[in-house]
Design a protein around this motif. Sequence first.
Motif, PDB file in Angstrom:
ATOM      1  N   SER A 558       0.891  -0.982  -0.562  1.00 46.31           N
ATOM      2  CA  SER A 558      -0.143   0.163   0.116  1.00 46.31           C
ATOM      3  C   SER A 558       0.876   1.484   0.179  1.00 46.31           C
ATOM      4  O   SER A 558       0.596   2.158  -0.750  1.00 46.31           O
ATOM      5  CB  SER A 558      -0.951   0.261   0.875  1.00 46.31           C
ATOM      6  N   ALA A 559       2.328   1.470   0.558  1.00 44.66           N
ATOM      7  CA  ALA A 559       2.328   2.100   0.898  1.00 44.66           C
ATOM      8  C   ALA A 559       3.417   2.377  -0.326  1.00 44.66           C
ATOM      9  O   ALA A 559       3.756   3.514  -0.399  1.00 44.66           O
ATOM     10  CB  ALA A 559       3.147   2.303   2.000  1.00 44.66           C
ATOM     11  N   LEU A 560       4.042   1.686  -0.941  1.00 44.45           N
ATOM     12  CA  LEU A 560       4.834   1.608  -2.150  1.00 44.45           C
ATOM     13  C   LEU A 560       3.721   2.443  -3.679  1.00 44.45           C
ATOM     14  O   LEU A 560       3.820   3.483  -3.977  1.00 44.45           O
ATOM     15  CB  LEU A 560       4.673   0.699  -2.984  1.00 44.45           C
ATOM     16  N   VAL A 566       4.136   1.892  -8.755  1.00 35.72           N
ATOM     17  CA  VAL A 566       3.533   0.983  -8.460  1.00 35.72           C
ATOM     18  C   VAL A 566       4.305  -0.334  -9.132  1.00 35.72           C
ATOM     19  O   VAL A 566       3.930  -0.976  -8.411  1.00 35.72           O
ATOM     20  CB  VAL A 566       2.784   1.981  -9.786  1.00 35.72           C
ATOM     21  N   GLU A 567       4.757  -0.469  -9.610  1.00 36.81           N
ATOM     22  CA  GLU A 567       5.537  -2.181 -10.652  1.00 36.81           C
ATOM     23  C   GLU A 567       6.029  -2.439  -9.330  1.00 36.81           C
ATOM     24  O   GLU A 567       5.605  -3.674  -9.182  1.00 36.81           O
ATOM     25  CB  GLU A 567       6.000  -1.684 -12.111  1.00 36.81           C
ATOM     26  N   ARG A 568       6.210  -1.749  -8.084  1.00 38.35           N
ATOM     27  CA  ARG A 568       7.359  -3.129  -7.724  1.00 38.35           C
ATOM     28  C   ARG A 568       5.591  -3.304  -6.482  1.00 38.35           C
ATOM     29  O   ARG A 568       6.045  -4.056  -5.723  1.00 38.35           O
ATOM     30  CB  ARG A 568       8.302  -1.322  -6.929  1.00 38.35           C
ATOM     31  N   LEU A 572       5.754  -7.433  -5.507  1.00 37.39           N
ATOM     32  CA  LEU A 572       4.909  -7.694  -4.032  1.00 37.39           C
ATOM     33  C   LEU A 572       3.819  -8.544  -4.089  1.00 37.39           C
ATOM     34  O   LEU A 572       3.846  -9.329  -2.998  1.00 37.39           O
ATOM     35  CB  LEU A 572       5.461  -6.275  -3.629  1.00 37.39           C
ATOM     36  N   CYS A 573       2.811  -7.738  -4.376  1.00 39.87           N
ATOM     37  CA  CYS A 573       1.609  -8.172  -4.019  1.00 39.87           C
ATOM     38  C   CYS A 573       1.704  -9.980  -4.627  1.00 39.87           C
ATOM     39  O   CYS A 573       1.429 -10.830  -4.034  1.00 39.87           O
ATOM     40  CB  CYS A 573       0.258  -6.705  -4.711  1.00 39.87           C
ATOM     41  N   HIS A 574       1.801  -9.729  -5.829  1.00 40.00           N
ATOM     42  CA  HIS A 574       1.506 -11.019  -6.870  1.00 40.00           C
ATOM     43  C   HIS A 574       2.700 -12.067  -5.488  1.00 40.00           C
ATOM     44  O   HIS A 574       2.419 -13.079  -5.198  1.00 40.00           O
ATOM     45  CB  HIS A 574       2.660 -11.429  -7.940  1.00 40.00           C
ATOM     46  N   LYS A 575       3.543 -11.420  -5.042  1.00 42.43           N
ATOM     47  CA  LYS A 575       4.572 -12.572  -4.760  1.00 42.43           C
ATOM     48  C   LYS A 575       4.108 -12.343  -3.238  1.00 42.43           C
ATOM     49  O   LYS A 575       3.317 -13.910  -2.803  1.00 42.43           O
ATOM     50  CB  LYS A 575       5.747 -11.905  -3.983  1.00 42.43           C
ATOM     51  N   LEU A 576       3.156 -11.994  -2.252  1.00 40.80           N
ATOM     52  CA  LEU A 576       2.696 -11.871  -1.406  1.00 40.80           C
ATOM     53  C   LEU A 576       0.897 -12.865  -1.376  1.00 40.80           C
ATOM     54  O   LEU A 576       1.105 -14.128  -0.546  1.00 40.80           O
ATOM     55  CB  LEU A 576       1.915 -10.759  -0.838  1.00 40.80           C
ATOM     56  N   LEU A 577       0.664 -12.721  -2.961  1.00 36.07           N
ATOM     57  CA  LEU A 577      -0.893 -13.346  -2.643  1.00 36.07           C
ATOM     58  C   LEU A 577      -0.130 -15.190  -3.764  1.00 36.07           C
ATOM     59  O   LEU A 577      -0.854 -16.376  -2.811  1.00 36.07           O
ATOM     60  CB  LEU A 577      -1.110 -13.199  -3.855  1.00 36.07           C
ATOM     61  N   SER A 578       1.370 -15.559  -3.195  1.00 34.48           N
ATOM     62  CA  SER A 578       1.525 -16.753  -3.762  1.00 34.48           C
ATOM     63  C   SER A 578       1.868 -17.704  -2.759  1.00 34.48           C
ATOM     64  O   SER A 578       1.774 -18.250  -3.027  1.00 34.48           O
ATOM     65  CB  SER A 578       2.903 -16.158  -4.726  1.00 34.48           C
ATOM     66  N   GLY A 619      -7.086  -0.518  -7.373  1.00 33.98           N
ATOM     67  CA  GLY A 619      -7.306   1.856  -7.667  1.00 33.98           C
ATOM     68  C   GLY A 619      -6.410   2.280  -8.860  1.00 33.98           C
ATOM     69  O   GLY A 619      -6.773   2.694  -9.444  1.00 33.98           O
ATOM     70  N   ILE A 620      -4.948   1.529  -8.294  1.00 40.96           N
ATOM     71  CA  ILE A 620      -3.990   2.337  -9.253  1.00 40.96           C
ATOM     72  C   ILE A 620      -3.848   2.357 -10.624  1.00 40.96           C
ATOM     73  O   ILE A 620      -3.976   2.772 -11.945  1.00 40.96           O
ATOM     74  CB  ILE A 620      -3.187   2.665  -8.454  1.00 40.96           C
ATOM     75  N   GLU A 621      -4.544   0.993 -11.145  1.00 40.42           N
ATOM     76  CA  GLU A 621      -5.165   0.720 -12.243  1.00 40.42           C
ATOM     77  C   GLU A 621      -5.809   1.152 -12.500  1.00 40.42           C
ATOM     78  O   GLU A 621      -5.764   1.040 -14.279  1.00 40.42           O
ATOM     79  CB  GLU A 621      -4.481  -0.995 -12.233  1.00 40.42           C
ATOM     80  N   ARG A 622      -6.387   1.289 -12.357  1.00 37.84           N
ATOM     81  CA  ARG A 622      -8.516   2.020 -12.916  1.00 37.84           C
ATOM     82  C   ARG A 622      -7.876   3.307 -12.214  1.00 37.84           C
ATOM     83  O   ARG A 622      -9.339   3.660 -12.734  1.00 37.84           O
ATOM     84  CB  ARG A 622      -9.347   1.019 -11.875  1.00 37.84           C
TER      85      ARG A 622
END
Length: 630
Positions: A558-560, A566-568, A572-578, A619-622
Motif C-alpha cells: 500500500s505504501a509503495l 506502482v510496479e514494485r 510484491l503483491c503478486h509474491k505475497l498472494l503466492s 484502484g491505481i490500475e484503474r
Amino acid sequence: MRRRGALGPGSEPFAPIADFGFLSDCETTALIAPSGNVEWLCVPRIDSPSVFGSILDRDAGYFRIGPAGVEVPAAQRYIPGTMVLETTWWTQGGWLVVTDALLMGPWHHENERSESHRRAPTDYDAQHVLLRTVKCVNGSVQVRMDCMPVFDYGRTPAQWAYTGDGYQSAVAAGAGQRIDVHSDMNIGFEGSLATSRTLLKEGESRFVALSWSSHGAPTTMPEAAEQLRWTVHHWQHWLDRGEFPDHPWRSYLQRSALTLKGLTFSPTGAVAAAATTSLPETDGGDRNWDYRYTWIRDSTMTLWAFYTLGYDWEANDFFHFITDMAEQSDGHLQIMYGVDGRSELPESTLDHLSGYNNAKPVRIGNGAYTQAQHDVWGAIIGSVYLFVKKRDRLDDRLWKIVVTQVEEALVHWKRPDCGMWEVRGEPQHFTSSKIFCWLAADRGARLARLRGADEADRAVLWQKAADEMKDDILANALDERGVFTAHYGTKALDASVLLIPLLGFLPPDDPRVRDTVLAIAEELTEDDLVLRYRAAETDDGFSSEEGTFTICSFWLVSALVTIGEVERAKTLCHKLLSYASQLHLYAEEIDAHTGRHLGNFPQAFTHLALINAVMQVIGIERGQRLFPFS
C-alpha cells in the motif's frame, strides 16, 4: 489416553499451520487438518475451553471421519463462496468425499439480540452443530469415525453414554461441558473414544452431527442434507452482498471477506484477531499468544475493509461494539476486550499441553490487556471519522465519545508506552503511538468543525494540539537521513511507520515519506518480506526470533502505491498472494526462507491488510488513488 486402533493424531507430526481448513458459524470456529481430523474446536464460543485441541497437544482431543487406515487426501477445497469444506480421498477401493460445516440456519425471533444490534437481511443463526457428511462417489470404501473429546483444554477425558433406544445417539460429558452426537452409523465406545466403522458403496452417504446446545441437530441424512444446504445458501448469499472488482485477485478478496466474517462474533459484532491460541511465531519458540479477542487498534482498518467491500452491516456492528466499549470505559479505553465485551483477560499457561510442535508455553488469556498503548485513541477516533463520513451524521452520543477520547490522547501523548507491537520490555516513545495520538487530535478537530459554531473553539484547540504533536514527531522521530525510526532516541526501523502515508500524517510526495518507505523495503526485509523490527535492535522482552509479519508486507504494498512505486507494489503483491495457503488463508507470519506460515491462524489483521493492499493496487490500475484512512 489415545485408544489402541484409533486413527487420531497420536505420534503423527503436526500438520503445517497453513494446511488447516477454517470453519465458522460466527460464534465459534474449528480447524480441520489435512488428515480430516478436527484438531481445534472451542464451545460454545471462540474463546471457550477447547473440546478438540490436538493442534496444541496430540492427546488433547480430536474428531476424525474418513477412510479406515492411514490415507492421504487427494484434495481439499471450499464449496465456492462458502465456509463449507470438502476433503476428497482416493483409496484403492474408490473415492470418498467428506463435507464439513458449522451449521447456519434461518433466524428465529426468539433469538433476537440486543436492540442496538441490528441484523443484516441475510443473517442466519448459528445452530451450534458441527456437521460431517461422508459420501462414496465411486467404488466402495471402508469408513471410520473416531471422536475423542477432551474437555477443558485437554484436562478432562469424555465420559460417554447412549441417549436413545439404539446406538446412533450419544452424549459426552466432562468438566461441566457436554456434547451430543447423532449419526446414521452405529456408535461404539472404547473408554473416552466414540467410534464407528461402515462400508460405503457408490452413491451412499452417512453423517455425524456434533452439537452443544438445545438447537435441533439433524438426526437423519435428509435432515443433515437440508441443513447443509441452508448453510451453503447462507454463505453464498452473504458473499453476493459484497462489491468485489472484476479482477484476477478477486478470489483472494472474497476469501479474506469470508474469513473476517467468520472471525466475527455475531452476538456482539466484535471481530476476533484469530481463531487460535499459542500457535508459535517461530518453530519451538515462546512467542505464543492467545488471539481470540478483539483489538481496538484493528477497528479503523476493519471498518474500511468492510465498507470498501460493501458490507456496511458488518462494519456498523463492529463500530457499535467498539463505541460501546469506549462509552463504558469512561476514557480508560483498553487495547483489547473479550468478544463478549468483557474487560478482564487474565493470562495463564497450560503447562500440561506440549504445544504445537513442542512450542511452549501454551497461553490462554492475554496479559497485554493491561498495557498502556497510545494508539487506541487514534483508532477509535479514526473509526468514528470513517463512520461519520459514510453516514454524514455525528449525533450527540458519538460526539461525547469523541470528546472523551481526544482529551485522553491530549493528556497522554507525551508519555512513553508499549507500542502497537505490545513489547514487554521498557516503554518507549514509539513513533506509531505518537502518530495515532496525532490522528485522534486531527480527526477530532475535523469532527468538531462538523459540529459547527458551538464547537469552533474546541476545533481550534485540538488542531493546535495536533500541530504540536506533528512538530514533536518531526523533531524527534527522524534519523539523519530523514527516515522515521521505531521510537525517539534510536536509529532502529519499525514497519509500523509504513502507516504514515496511509493515515495522511504527511503527503505521499514528501521526501521523508518516500525515503522511509524505501528504507524499510531495503533494510527491514528478508526476501522482500517485511519484519516488524529486528529483534536485536528492539527490547521486546524476548530473546527468540520471529518470522516476517505478513500485515507489514501488505502495508508495504500500500505504501509503495502511495509514493508512486506502482510496479514494485504489484510485484510484491503478486509474491505475497503466492504465499497464501491452498485455501487462500494466512497466519500471522511467514518464514521468508521456507514459506511456512507461523503464528495464530487465520489472522484477521493479515486479511485486513490484504484487502487494503489489493484494493490499492486495483484502484491505481484503474486510475483511482485511494487514501483509505485520511
